[in-house]
Design an enzyme around this catalytic site. Structure first.
Site, PDB file in Angstrom:
ATOM      1  CG  HIS A 167      63.190 -88.316  -4.580  1.00 28.47           C
ATOM      2  ND1 HIS A 167      62.816 -87.077  -4.136  1.00 28.47           N
ATOM      3  CD2 HIS A 167      62.394 -89.206  -3.939  1.00 28.47           C
ATOM      4  CE1 HIS A 167      61.822 -87.205  -3.264  1.00 28.47           C
ATOM      5  NE2 HIS A 167      61.548 -88.475  -3.120  1.00 28.47           N
ATOM      6  CG  ASP A 227      61.137 -92.580   4.300  1.00 26.26           C
ATOM      7  OD1 ASP A 227      60.329 -91.977   5.001  1.00 26.26           O
ATOM      8  OD2 ASP A 227      61.646 -92.091   3.277  1.00 26.26           O
TER       9      ASP A 227
HETATM   10  O1  PAF Z   1      58.800 -93.224   0.435  1.00 27.06           O
HETATM   11  C1  PAF Z   1      57.867 -92.853  -0.313  1.00 27.06           C
HETATM   12  O2  PAF Z   1      57.971 -91.862  -1.033  1.00 27.06           O
HETATM   13  C2  PAF Z   1      56.571 -93.650  -0.321  1.00 27.06           C
HETATM   14  O3  PAF Z   1      56.256 -94.131   0.951  1.00 27.06           O
HETATM   15  C3  PAF Z   1      56.559 -94.782  -1.363  1.00 27.06           C
HETATM   16  C4  PAF Z   1      57.613 -95.840  -1.052  1.00 27.06           C
HETATM   17  C5  PAF Z   1      56.809 -94.212  -2.755  1.00 27.06           C
HETATM   18  C6  PAF Z   1      55.199 -95.497  -1.362  1.00 27.06           C
HETATM   19  O4  PAF Z   1      54.162 -94.630  -1.672  1.00 27.06           O
END
Ligand code: PAF
Length: 306
Positions: free
Chosen positions: A41, A165
């Site tokens: 992140h 993802d």
């Molecule tokens: O990837 C994630 O953490 C979630 O799917 C997101 C994009 C924040 C949406 O809730």
């Protein structure tokens, strides 16, 4: 760093920010997250900082993207540690809305969100085949967050999503394109542990031994890449072999799939830009199973096929 909980406060702060800065150069960078932040992140936050003058990170565990059998209540919530990491990363605003703030008709048990984004059919395969309505829930909350964060801004802004993802990234890009949203989506590379395991909040469900063997999923995908690069063109056979090797190591496999990276459609030997994606469950600390996903994008160009 400002910690903001309501949409009205967020609008006030962002409107003031636009007034303070040179409006034409004041670009907002947005990184939506569900918290329990890890180095992957923080890499996305750094990427946002490279492309924007002002970075907003949201932390919201979105109930709409979890099915009743999934880990919504157990999903790790580590707000104080997340704030610390974001301060160190020099994030400008962290937006931490309540469920009611995002879903105004929430009555304490039901979200009552009767209108949803209806994503394209690609949302029903791969992860969407077992996680019914998951991507409709993701697209709906991301549309809401875009509307909250990019309120009142006319120029193209940026939002950053991780490639781990891959299917989610594809669907969000498609939503932005089909709804003409003035947002450039930036894709961040997957951050991995030294053994290849993709960083994920769900790795926290594993003990050290399970974590050390959780890279078997990545190894199975790597073996497909190596085989295709060596000229193998029977993709179904490769998928099956990778799946079998994981099953033999104790995994429950949802899918292993070789796709064209630009369309996410099933790949043929004529496609050059490929992505191999996998989702599988591994035994976790509690004796239950944790579902992990991973993918590798690669180019099969100028390969000799068998
Ligand atoms: O990837 C994630 O953490 C979630 O799917 C997101 C994009 C924040 C949406 O809730």
């Amino acid at each position: 760093m400002q910690i903001i909980h309501t949409a009205s406060e967020l609008r006030k702060v962002l409107t003031n920010q636009a007034k303070i800065g040179q409006k034409s150069s004041q670009k907002i960078g947005f990184v939506p997250t569900m918290g329990n932040l890890h180095a992957g992140h923080i890499y996305l936050v750094d990427l946002a900082k490279q492309h924007a003058s002002f970075v907003v990170v949201s932390i919201f565990v979105n109930p709409l993207q979890f099915s009743p059998t999934e880990d919504l209540s157990a999903y790790p919530r580590t707000l104080e540690a997340d704030y610390e990491k974001l301060r160190t990363a020099d994030c400008d605003i962290v937006f931490v809305p309540s469920v009611t703030e995002v879903y105004p008709d929430f009555d304490g048990s039901n979200l009552n969100q009767s209108m949803m984004i209806d994503p394209p059919p690609i949302a029903n395969v791969l992860c969407g085949a077992t996680r019914l309505k998951h991507f409709a829930g993701v697209a709906t909350v991301v549309m809401k967050l875009f509307n909250l964060v990019f309120y009142n801004t006319a120029q193209p802004n940026i939002a950053v999503f991780g490639k781990k993802d891959f299917q989610q990234l594809f669907i969000i890009k498609e939503m932005v394109r089909q709804f003409n949203l003035p947002i450039n989506i930036i894709a961040g590379e997957t951050v991995r542990e030294a053994n290849g395991l993709a960083l994920s909040s769900r790795n926290g469900y594993l003990n050290d031994i399970q974590r050390a063997s959780a890279n078997q999923l990545n190894k199975a995908l790597q073996s497909i890449v190596v085989n295709i690069k060596a000229g193998h063109s029977n993709f179904e056979q490769l998928e099956q072999a990778a799946s079998n090797s994981l099953i033999q190591q104790g995994w429950e496999v949802d899918y292993i799939s070789i796709r064209a990276s630009a369309t996410l459609q099933t790949a043929t030997a004529l496609d050059n830009d490929l992505v191999v994606l996998g989702a599988a469950k591994i035994i976790n600390k509690t004796g239950g199973k944790t579902r992990l996903i991973d993918n590798i994008e690669f180019c099969a160009k100028s390969l000799k096929r068998l």
